[in-house]
Design a protein around this motif. Structure first.
Motif, short mmCIF file in Angstrom:
data_model
loop_
_atom_site.label_atom_id
_atom_site.label_comp_id
_atom_site.label_asym_id
_atom_site.label_seq_id
_atom_site.Cartn_x
_atom_site.Cartn_y
_atom_site.Cartn_z
N LYS A 114 51.55 42.62 19.86
CA LYS A 114 52.67 42.38 18.95
C LYS A 114 53.01 40.90 18.85
CE LYS A 114 57.44 43.79 18.14
NZ LYS A 114 58.59 44.60 18.66
N LEU A 115 52.98 40.22 20.00
CA LEU A 115 53.26 38.78 19.99
C LEU A 115 52.23 38.02 19.17
CD1 LEU A 115 54.94 36.42 21.12
CD2 LEU A 115 53.42 36.39 23.10
N ARG B 82 48.98 49.45 29.33
CA ARG B 82 49.02 49.70 27.88
C ARG B 82 50.25 49.05 27.25
NH1 ARG B 82 48.31 55.82 26.76
NH2 ARG B 82 46.33 55.26 27.76
N ALA B 83 51.39 49.14 27.96
CA ALA B 83 52.60 48.50 27.42
C ALA B 83 52.43 46.99 27.36
CB ALA B 83 53.80 48.88 28.30
N GLU B 84 51.79 46.40 28.39
CA GLU B 84 51.57 44.96 28.39
C GLU B 84 50.63 44.56 27.26
OE1 GLU B 84 50.06 41.47 31.50
OE2 GLU B 84 50.07 43.59 32.09
N TYR B 85 49.58 45.36 27.06
CA TYR B 85 48.64 45.07 25.96
C TYR B 85 49.34 45.15 24.61
CZ TYR B 85 44.85 45.80 22.63
OH TYR B 85 44.02 45.70 21.56
N ASN B 86 50.17 46.18 24.43
CA ASN B 86 50.89 46.31 23.15
C ASN B 86 51.84 45.14 22.93
OD1 ASN B 86 49.63 48.75 22.58
ND2 ASN B 86 51.19 49.96 23.64
N ALA B 87 52.49 44.68 24.01
CA ALA B 87 53.41 43.54 23.87
C ALA B 87 52.64 42.28 23.47
CB ALA B 87 54.16 43.32 25.19
N LEU B 88 51.48 42.05 24.11
CA LEU B 88 50.68 40.87 23.75
C LEU B 88 50.15 40.98 22.32
CD1 LEU B 88 48.68 40.37 27.08
CD2 LEU B 88 50.59 39.00 26.24
N SER C 270 51.56 51.03 32.32
CA SER C 270 52.03 49.65 32.40
C SER C 270 51.06 48.70 31.69
CB SER C 270 52.20 49.25 33.86
OG SER C 270 52.58 47.90 33.98
N ASP D 72 52.88 38.72 15.49
CA ASP D 72 54.08 38.06 14.97
C ASP D 72 53.84 36.56 14.75
OD1 ASP D 72 55.35 40.47 15.04
OD2 ASP D 72 56.33 40.11 16.98
#
Length: 257
Positions: free
Chosen positions: A141-142, A133-139, A131, A145
């Protein structure tokens, strides 16, 4: 572990009861190899001996047959005893094996429970890591972008803005100080103007007094002098008040600075 196939123990018989059964030939319906059957054969052997001793015609065949039957029954009884011993030993061995198996199963169950707890804790940790790691990847990516500025540049901009704010605050304080000083000067000017006006009025009164002539008595001159003195006293009092205001204002400005 108790053996469910174990037969109930028969009630024990006294020696008198066994002797009576042997002599009377009781228990003829017993199974072969049993103690009752041995007692029956022994009773038959004794009866044959008794019959032979009472009669004059001795029949050795009957005695030999009874002896052979008794010997056979004793052999069968010995065989049954051996079978019971072997069965008892097998039962004891099976009981030990069952006890050891039960102990091993309990230990295995405890070990399995510990493994389940450990795996559950590991699973929870792995889920949390996943979880995060997924949150870190989302941040990440944001941030990629939106093409945000690095932290160093943003910090420099904040420092510049803070310096500008400090400079503006300093200018405001300087302007406030200048306004305060100008206000005090204006008060001094107005006070001096008022004193000057009073002096001019007193001078005009004095000139009028002089022009009226010397016809006035000394009492009149004294009265004028008292008026002049009163005017000077009023002026001196105003000057003292203005000086006190200026000193108190200067003290407040210096304290503020």
């Amino acid at each position: 572990m108790s053996n469910n196939n174990t037969l109930p123990t028969p009630p024990s018989l006294s020696n008198e009861t066994l002797r009576e059964r042997i002599l009377t030939g009781g228990g003829t319906g017993a199974t072969r190899g049993s103690l009752t059957k041995v007692a029956t054969r022994y009773s038959e052997f004794l009866q044959s001996l008794s019959s032979a001793s009472n009669s004059t015609d001795v029949n050795t065949t009957t005695i030999q047959s009874a002896a052979a039957a008794l010997e056979t029954e004793l052999s069968l009884h010995d065989l049954e005893i051996r079978k019971l011993l072997l069965s008892s030993q097998a039962s004891d061995y099976n009981s030990k094996q069952y006890t050891q198996t039960l102990h091993n199963m309990r230990n295995t169950l405890k070990s399995t429970q510990l493994d389940i707890q450990s795996l559950t804790s590991t699973l929870i940790t792995e889920r949390q890591i996943k979880s995060n790691r997924a949150e870190y990847n989302a941040l990440a990516k944001l941030a990629n972008d939106q093409k945000l500025n690095p932290v160093r540049i943003t910090q420099n901009e904040l420092n510049q803005i803070e310096e500008e704010i400090n400079a503006v605050q300093k200018e405001v304080k300087d302007v406030q100080y200048e306004l305060c000083v100008k206000e005090k000067l204006m008060r001094c000017f107005m006070s001096s103007l008022g004193d000057l006006t009073t002096m001019l009025k007193e001078e005009e009164i004095r000139k009028k007094s002089v022009m009226e002539g010397s016809s006035k008595s000394d009492g009149g001159e004294k009265e004028d002098d008292m008026k002049v003195d009163q005017g000077k006293g009023v002026k001196r009092k105003r000057d003292d008040n203005d000086k006190g205001d200026i000193e108190s204002s200067d003290g407040e400005d210096i304290g503020a600075l």
